[in-house]
Motif scaffolding. Sequence first.
Motif, short mmCIF file in Angstrom:
data_model
loop_
_atom_site.label_atom_id
_atom_site.label_comp_id
_atom_site.label_asym_id
_atom_site.label_seq_id
_atom_site.Cartn_x
_atom_site.Cartn_y
_atom_site.Cartn_z
N GLU A 13 0.83 -1.21 0.00
CA GLU A 13 0.00 0.00 0.00
C GLU A 13 0.86 1.26 0.00
O GLU A 13 0.58 2.22 -0.72
N ALA A 14 1.91 1.25 0.82
CA ALA A 14 2.80 2.41 0.88
C ALA A 14 3.48 2.62 -0.47
O ALA A 14 3.56 3.75 -0.97
N THR A 15 3.96 1.55 -1.07
CA THR A 15 4.66 1.63 -2.36
C THR A 15 3.75 2.21 -3.45
O THR A 15 4.23 2.92 -4.33
N ALA A 16 2.47 1.93 -3.35
CA ALA A 16 1.53 2.47 -4.34
C ALA A 16 1.35 3.98 -4.19
O ALA A 16 0.95 4.65 -5.15
N ARG A 17 1.67 4.51 -3.02
CA ARG A 17 1.46 5.94 -2.76
C ARG A 17 2.72 6.79 -2.91
O ARG A 17 2.64 8.02 -2.89
N ILE A 18 3.88 6.16 -3.01
CA ILE A 18 5.13 6.91 -3.02
C ILE A 18 5.88 6.72 -4.33
O ILE A 18 5.55 5.85 -5.13
N ARG A 19 6.92 7.52 -4.50
CA ARG A 19 7.79 7.37 -5.67
C ARG A 19 8.93 6.43 -5.32
O ARG A 19 9.57 6.56 -4.28
N THR A 20 9.17 5.49 -6.20
CA THR A 20 10.28 4.55 -6.06
C THR A 20 11.30 4.89 -7.13
O THR A 20 10.96 4.94 -8.32
N ILE A 21 12.53 5.13 -6.71
CA ILE A 21 13.58 5.50 -7.65
C ILE A 21 14.43 4.29 -7.98
O ILE A 21 15.01 3.68 -7.08
N PRO A 22 14.50 3.92 -9.27
CA PRO A 22 15.36 2.79 -9.67
C PRO A 22 16.82 3.10 -9.38
O PRO A 22 17.24 4.26 -9.38
N ILE A 23 17.60 2.07 -9.14
CA ILE A 23 19.00 2.23 -8.77
C ILE A 23 19.79 3.00 -9.82
O ILE A 23 20.59 3.88 -9.48
N ASP A 24 19.56 2.71 -11.10
CA ASP A 24 20.32 3.43 -12.14
C ASP A 24 20.03 4.93 -12.11
O ASP A 24 20.94 5.75 -12.26
N GLU A 25 18.79 5.29 -11.87
CA GLU A 25 18.45 6.72 -11.76
C GLU A 25 19.05 7.31 -10.48
O GLU A 25 19.57 8.43 -10.48
N ALA A 26 18.99 6.55 -9.40
CA ALA A 26 19.53 7.03 -8.13
C ALA A 26 21.02 7.32 -8.24
O ALA A 26 21.51 8.31 -7.67
N GLN A 27 21.74 6.49 -8.97
CA GLN A 27 23.18 6.72 -9.13
C GLN A 27 23.46 8.06 -9.80
O GLN A 27 24.46 8.71 -9.47
N THR A 28 22.58 8.50 -10.69
CA THR A 28 22.78 9.80 -11.34
C THR A 28 22.52 10.95 -10.38
O THR A 28 22.92 12.08 -10.67
N LEU A 29 21.87 10.68 -9.25
CA LEU A 29 21.56 11.73 -8.27
C LEU A 29 22.64 11.88 -7.20
O LEU A 29 22.56 12.79 -6.37
#
Length: 133
Positions: A13-29
């Motif tokens: 339920e929580a995952t459906a309400r939040i943004r999940t950032i994929p690892i490849d995108e996270a590495q760019t951050l």
Amino acid sequence: MALKKTVKQMVAEATARIRTIPIDEAQTLLDDPDTLFVDIRDVRELEREGMIPGAFHAPRGMLEFWVDPESPYHKPVFASGKSFVLYCGGAWRSALAADTLQQMGLEPVAHLEGGFSGWKAAGAPVVPRPAKG
């Protein structure tokens, strides 16, 4: 005893309400000055496994208190206007935590897909926990 909801249901339920950032995108951050990775794992996990470079450690048990500006435990980093990417070991605690912080009004907040385990498995950078002193 039958539970009203299982942890698995709560995480879904929580995952459906939040943004999940994929690892490849996270590495760019990683080098983005407007993004802060927040490690919510127990200090023993950090000592044993290390952490994402530049991450801020906010133990899960204190997170809401550190975020709330009216709390005597408030940490100014959470009023910085940055984007927050939470992570834990396997992305369950961080999903619940990101959902809670989003409900509190902290924005933008997301969590790391796969957690620290996924990060390490992807070969992403890991550093030792900084020494306290």
